[in-house]
Design a protein around this motif. Structure first.
Motif, PDB file in Angstrom:
ATOM      1  N   ASP A  48       2.579   5.090   7.611  1.00 49.58           N
ATOM      2  CA  ASP A  48       2.480   6.592   7.206  1.00 49.58           C
ATOM      3  C   ASP A  48       3.427   7.062   6.393  1.00 49.58           C
ATOM      4  O   ASP A  48       4.758   6.681   6.568  1.00 49.58           O
ATOM      5  CB  ASP A  48       2.516   7.436   8.686  1.00 49.58           C
ATOM      6  CG  ASP A  48       1.859   8.673   8.488  1.00 49.58           C
ATOM      7  OD1 ASP A  48       2.399   9.468   7.690  1.00 49.58           O
ATOM      8  OD2 ASP A  48       0.737   8.883   9.073  1.00 49.58           O
ATOM      9  N   THR A  49       3.173   7.940   5.574  1.00 40.19           N
ATOM     10  CA  THR A  49       4.168   8.479   4.496  1.00 40.19           C
ATOM     11  C   THR A  49       5.302   9.401   5.377  1.00 40.19           C
ATOM     12  O   THR A  49       6.148   9.513   4.817  1.00 40.19           O
ATOM     13  CB  THR A  49       3.582   9.300   3.478  1.00 40.19           C
ATOM     14  OG1 THR A  49       2.890  10.494   4.037  1.00 40.19           O
ATOM     15  CG2 THR A  49       2.686   8.486   2.682  1.00 40.19           C
ATOM     16  N   ILE A  68       8.031  13.208  -0.756  1.00 42.21           N
ATOM     17  CA  ILE A  68       7.377  13.637  -2.288  1.00 42.21           C
ATOM     18  C   ILE A  68       8.227  14.584  -3.105  1.00 42.21           C
ATOM     19  O   ILE A  68       8.590  14.404  -4.024  1.00 42.21           O
ATOM     20  CB  ILE A  68       5.924  13.593  -2.403  1.00 42.21           C
ATOM     21  CG1 ILE A  68       5.115  12.326  -1.978  1.00 42.21           C
ATOM     22  CG2 ILE A  68       5.408  14.305  -3.537  1.00 42.21           C
ATOM     23  CD1 ILE A  68       5.502  11.714  -0.639  1.00 42.21           C
ATOM     24  N   ALA A  69       8.447  15.738  -2.548  1.00 42.87           N
ATOM     25  CA  ALA A  69       8.953  16.711  -3.143  1.00 42.87           C
ATOM     26  C   ALA A  69      10.400  16.249  -3.482  1.00 42.87           C
ATOM     27  O   ALA A  69      10.906  16.457  -4.963  1.00 42.87           O
ATOM     28  CB  ALA A  69       9.064  18.065  -2.399  1.00 42.87           C
ATOM     29  N   ALA A 101       0.778  -1.176   0.116  1.00 43.09           N
ATOM     30  CA  ALA A 101      -0.153   0.006  -0.120  1.00 43.09           C
ATOM     31  C   ALA A 101       0.936   1.236   0.071  1.00 43.09           C
ATOM     32  O   ALA A 101       1.618   1.524   1.008  1.00 43.09           O
ATOM     33  CB  ALA A 101      -1.041   0.020   1.350  1.00 43.09           C
ATOM     34  N   GLU A 102       0.882   2.114  -0.930  1.00 45.37           N
ATOM     35  CA  GLU A 102       1.510   3.185  -1.143  1.00 45.37           C
ATOM     36  C   GLU A 102       0.756   4.324  -1.505  1.00 45.37           C
ATOM     37  O   GLU A 102      -0.464   4.230  -2.222  1.00 45.37           O
ATOM     38  CB  GLU A 102       2.558   3.145  -2.161  1.00 45.37           C
ATOM     39  CG  GLU A 102       3.341   1.839  -1.833  1.00 45.37           C
ATOM     40  CD  GLU A 102       4.722   1.833  -2.653  1.00 45.37           C
ATOM     41  OE1 GLU A 102       4.927   2.686  -3.618  1.00 45.37           O
ATOM     42  OE2 GLU A 102       5.452   0.675  -2.735  1.00 45.37           O
ATOM     43  N   ILE A 143       4.046   8.383 -10.002  1.00 41.79           N
ATOM     44  CA  ILE A 143       5.037   7.834  -9.032  1.00 41.79           C
ATOM     45  C   ILE A 143       4.561   7.154  -7.815  1.00 41.79           C
ATOM     46  O   ILE A 143       3.536   7.821  -6.983  1.00 41.79           O
ATOM     47  CB  ILE A 143       5.778   9.384  -8.571  1.00 41.79           C
ATOM     48  CG1 ILE A 143       6.382   9.912  -9.743  1.00 41.79           C
ATOM     49  CG2 ILE A 143       7.082   8.740  -7.433  1.00 41.79           C
ATOM     50  CD1 ILE A 143       6.846  11.436  -9.443  1.00 41.79           C
ATOM     51  N   LEU A 144       4.979   5.995  -7.698  1.00 43.06           N
ATOM     52  CA  LEU A 144       4.673   5.354  -6.515  1.00 43.06           C
ATOM     53  C   LEU A 144       5.842   5.355  -5.371  1.00 43.06           C
ATOM     54  O   LEU A 144       6.945   5.278  -5.529  1.00 43.06           O
ATOM     55  CB  LEU A 144       4.674   3.754  -6.782  1.00 43.06           C
ATOM     56  CG  LEU A 144       3.585   3.292  -7.796  1.00 43.06           C
ATOM     57  CD1 LEU A 144       3.927   1.731  -8.259  1.00 43.06           C
ATOM     58  CD2 LEU A 144       2.462   3.396  -7.021  1.00 43.06           C
ATOM     59  N   THR A 145       5.407   6.075  -4.399  1.00 45.84           N
ATOM     60  CA  THR A 145       6.178   6.869  -3.342  1.00 45.84           C
ATOM     61  C   THR A 145       7.033   6.102  -2.366  1.00 45.84           C
ATOM     62  O   THR A 145       7.974   6.704  -1.776  1.00 45.84           O
ATOM     63  CB  THR A 145       5.688   8.045  -2.985  1.00 45.84           C
ATOM     64  OG1 THR A 145       4.641   7.597  -2.057  1.00 45.84           O
ATOM     65  CG2 THR A 145       5.012   9.024  -3.594  1.00 45.84           C
ATOM     66  N   GLY A 146       6.639   4.649  -2.296  1.00 44.67           N
ATOM     67  CA  GLY A 146       7.390   3.762  -1.452  1.00 44.67           C
ATOM     68  C   GLY A 146       6.442   3.243  -0.346  1.00 44.67           C
ATOM     69  O   GLY A 146       5.552   4.000  -0.088  1.00 44.67           O
TER      70      GLY A 146
END
Length: 255
Positions: free
Chosen positions: A194-195, A202-203, A111-112, A221-224
Motif C-alpha cells: 500500500d502506498t 507523493i507530494a 508494482a508501483e 515518477i515511479l513512486t516506490g
C-alpha cells in the motif's frame, strides 16, 4: 475521468506495427480524441471510439522517467532521499513485452503507483504538488538487480527494453497516499502493499525532484515499491493491480 492513448491502425501491443497513437478521454462511455493532450480543458476533435475493443498504448510518452530509491517502507525515511532515471524508451503499455537479456542475472518486477506530470514546473512545494499532476497510473519498475552492483547509477539495471510498463490509463480522482497494490506472476499473487507504507509521500517526492530539474507534461515518477517486488523470467506473465485504477499486464520474453 480517465485519460488514455489509443492505438490505431491494426497493430497489437505485442506487435505494434505501423500504428497511429492518439490522446483520448473517456466521455459518456466512449474514448474521445482531444486536440491538446495535456491541457486541463481541451477541445475535442470529433473522433471517438467505443471503449470495448480499444487497444491502448502506454498512457504517456514521457521525456523523463524518474524513480524514487529507498522508498519502500517508513524506515527508509532515515536515509537521505535519492532518485534514479530510466530511459524514456523503456516505457511500454499493457500487453507489450518486457524483454530480458539472458546472462544479465536476476530480474524483478515491482508494482508501483506512477504519477504523470501535466505541466512544466520547477521548485514545486509539497503544498502545490497536486496542481502539477495530470493523473495516476500503474507502473512496473522492472529491475535487473544483479546489475546494480556493477553500475551505481543503475542505468544497466533500470533501462532495459520494456522495463517500464505503464497503464492501462490515467485517473485523476485518486488518493495517492493510500492505494493498495498487488503483484501477480502467472496468476499467482506474489505480494501486496500500500502506498501508505512509502517513506516519502507523493507530494514530498514532487517537491524533492522538482528542486533539481524541470518536470514537464507526460513525465513519469515511479513512486516506490512498498514490498511489492517479485522475481520474473522469460515465459512469465506479470500483472500489477492497483485499487482505483485497474490492471497492467505484460508478458516476459527473452531478448
Amino acid at each position: 475521468m480517465r485519460r488514455a492513448r489509443l492505438r490505431l491502425g491494426g497493430g497489437t501491443p505485442a506487435a505494434p506495427g505501423l500504428t497511429q497513437i492518439v490522446p483520448v478521454r473517456e466521455i459518456d462511455g466512449a474514448w474521445y480524441e482531444v486536440a491538446e493532450e495535456w491541457a486541463a480543458v481541451s477541445p475535442l476533435t470529433g473522433r471517438y471510439w467505443p471503449l470495448e475493443g480499444a487497444v491502448l498504448a502506454a498512457p504517456s510518452d514521457p521525456r523523463v522517467i524518474l524513480g524514487m530509491a529507498h522508498n519502500g517502507s517508513a524506515a527508509d525515511r532515515a536515509i537521505p532521499r535519492q532518485a534514479f532515471m530510466k530511459s524514456a524508451r523503456s516505457a511500454i503499455g499493457s500487453g507489450e513485452p518486457i524483454r530480458i537479456v539472458p546472462g544479465h542475472g536476476n530480474v524483478v518486477a515491482e508494482a508501483e503507483l506512477a504519477v504523470v506530470i501535466g505541466v512544466h514546473c520547477r521548485n514545486v512545494s509539497a503544498r502545490e504538488a497536486a496542481e502539477v499532476i495530470a493523473g495516476f497510473t500503474i507502473g512496473n519498475d522492472v529491475t535487473a538487480t544483479d546489475q546494480i552492483a556493477l553500475d551505481e547509477k543503475m542505468i544497466q539495471s533500470k533501462s532495459g527494453d520494456g522495463f517500464t510498463p505503464l497503464g492501462p490509463w490515467l485517473v485523476s480522482d485518486l488518493d495517492p497516499d493510500s492505494v493498495p497494490l498487488e503483484l501477480f506472476v502467472n496468476g499467482e499473487l506474489r505480494c501486496q502493499g500500500d502506498t501508505d507504507r512509502l517513506a516519502w509521500n507523493i507530494a514530498e517526492q514532487i517537491e524533492y525532484l522538482s528542486e533539481y530539474m524541470t518536470l514537464g507534461p507526460g513525465d513519469v515518477i515511479l513512486t516506490g515499491s512498498p514490498e511489492t517486488a517479485s522475481p520474473i523470467k522469460p515465459g512469465d506473465t506479470v500483472r500489477a493491480a492497483l485499487d482505483g485504477i485497474g490492471i497492467l499486464e505484460n508478458p516476459v520474453i527473452a531478448l
